[in-house]
Write a protein that holds these residues in place. Structure first.
Motif: not given
Length: 491
Positions: A403-404, A416-418, A397-399, A411-412
């Motif tokens: 990368a955006g 945002e990171k938790l 998820y963080n990757a 998913r768009t």
């Protein structure tokens, strides 16, 4: 085509010794949907031995069977059109599955959006025109779907301006133009209580704990009444009506029907335990045909609140192997994709963005199911999973956030990171709705195999082929309007 559970039953047609108000002899025809006290221990003939006397306790213009998300607007429209309207409900209160759902209303095309959510609206006509992409112009389904959109707009206006429904303030959501009742996701009981009060004020009489069982027909084969079982007082009740609106929901809890139309879901549990398909069966018993059965549907998790909250907040969904498996913000794909991946459970990991967000009131209810940790290691220990496995999901998820772009699942929304503290809940798939139902025309009247209307019988909501709350309400308005017009045509 009749379902297998219908085919196994011998339809009841018993000459009645008592005369009914029309002066014609009467008969019972149905499927023994409830067996009276909620189940059958013998054959259908054993269930109805001695059913020769018909005594109508109610004599109305329109009888609505079901007081849920489609039955309430159906009763409202019939009553406001001047019909003496009775609404019966097998449970002890109103609302049905709609009152217990997340109550998500995705209606950016509704005219109220211009007043309530400026900037979020989209033209109703564009939505109506889009039907041509899915259904061939000029066909029955094309006309019906277009009318559903038109009447969703009407239902939203009635709710907002006539019934003073209170909607939550606009919040960022993956679904543009999305409404929830005041208080947020899962606050349906208060919302539907307000609706029921307005429907009752319109003149509708409600009778609860009344389980519809068998239609009563006259010598010409026309439906003139309905035999029900009063589960609170353990007695049979006969209702005479010029028109009936079947609004009992779908058949997700009917194991026989699921086995026929969704065999792949037979071993999946069900959260809509009252969705037994009795309205569909009743309609079939008097010649109604089916349409759209076995259509594509998604499952729900057994805890819906956090599932829908993912459409407005940060979260990660991981399988027991630690990997992400779907677009978390497109929440209805979670349970279905979990099954497709070969698993029967998954974890949702989130932070205060959801816990303290717009759905906070509903998420509060999940405290007993949540575990927490300030680090991935602490969270994994609380989940009783190896930290290395949980870390896989965080890393994936963080990757995506870095990368955006989410190349795997598209998913768009809220990439945002938790942030700690982290929370996690284990979910499992459940059946909650079905597709298809009784075939109806643009007035909501049930059609037989030849496409001719079944006199006096209407259907709406999941009984009449819709699958979500807004179109269910729209189909209820249509059926109420259609039933009222039918009654007036008799005079």
């Amino acid at each position: 085509m009749m379902g297998k559970n219908i085919e196994r039953r011998q339809f009841l047609r018993i000459a009645a010794g008592a005369a009914i108000a029309t002066g014609a002899s009467a008969a019972l025809v149905g499927c023994g949907t409830g067996g009276g006290k909620g189940g059958s221990s013998g054959s259908d003939s054993e269930q109805v031995l001695g059913w020769t006397e018909i005594n109508f306790e109610h004599d109305v213009d329109v009888c609505v069977v079901g007081a849920g998300g489609s039955g309430l607007p159906a009763a409202y429209n019939a009553a406001t059109a001047g019909c003496n309207t009775l609404c019966i409900e097998k449970q002890s209160t109103y609302g049905g599955d709609a009152a217990n759902s997340a109550n998500t209303w995705w209606v950016p095309y509704a005219s109220v959006t211009a007043d309530l959510r400026p900037g979020e609206e989209s033209p109703l006509q564009d939505q109506i025109d889009s039907v041509d992409k899915s259904y061939e112009p000029g066909t029955e389904l094309n006309a019906l779907n277009k009318k559903w959109y038109e009447y969703v707009d009407k239902w939203m206006s009635i709710l907002t301006y006539d019934m003073n429904a209170q909607w939550q303030e606009s919040v960022p959501c993956v679904y543009k133009g999305c409404y929830w009742p005041e208080g947020g996701i899962g606050q349906g009981q208060k919302f539907w209580a307000n609706v029921q009060q307005h429907v009752e004020s319109a003149g509708v009489k409600f009778v609860y704990n009344m389980k519809a069982d068998t239609f009563i027909v006259n010598a010409e084969g026309n439906v003139v009444g309905l035999r029900c079982y009063d589960t609170a007082n353990e007695r049979w009740v006969d209702i005479k009506s010029k028109a009936f609106i079947l609004a009992t929901g779908g058949f997700a809890a009917n194991q026989d029907m699921v086995a026929e139309y969704y065999p792949e879901l037979v071993t999946v549990g069900c959260v809509t335990t009252e969705a037994m398909g009795e309205g569909i069966q009743l309609g079939q018993s008097v010649g109604g045909s089916l349409l759209g059965m076995s259509g594509e549907v998604n499952c729900n998790p057994h805890l819906e609140c956090i599932h829908v909250s993912q459409s407005i907040g940060r979260s990660i969904s991981i399988l027991p192997n630690g990997h992400r498996f779907h677009n978390e913000s497109r929440v209805h794909m979670g349970p279905t994709n979990c099954i497709a991946a070969g698993f029967w459970e998954w974890w949702v990991i989130f932070d205060d963005d959801i816990l303290n967000g717009p759905s906070a009131l509903n998420v509060e209810k999940t405290e007993q199911y949540r575990v927490t940790g300030n680090t991935v290691e602490e969270l994994a220990a609380a989940m009783n999973m190896p930290a290395s496995v949980v870390q896989i999901g965080f890393d994936e998820y963080n990757a995506v956030c870095d990368a955006g772009v989410d190349e795997a699942f598209g998913r768009t929304f809220k990439l945002e990171k938790l942030e700690p503290p982290y929370y996690a809940m284990k979910l499992s798939p459940r059946r909650y709705k079905t597709a298809g139902g009784l075939r109806v025309d643009v007035s909501g009247q049930v059609l037989n195999e030849s496409g001719d209307p079944v006199a006096g019988i209407f259907a709406c909501g999941c009984t009449g082929g819709t699958t979500d709350i807004p179109p269910a309400g729209a189909s209820g308005l249509i059926a109420g309007e259609g039933a009222a017009a039918y009654v007036k045509s008799l005079s």
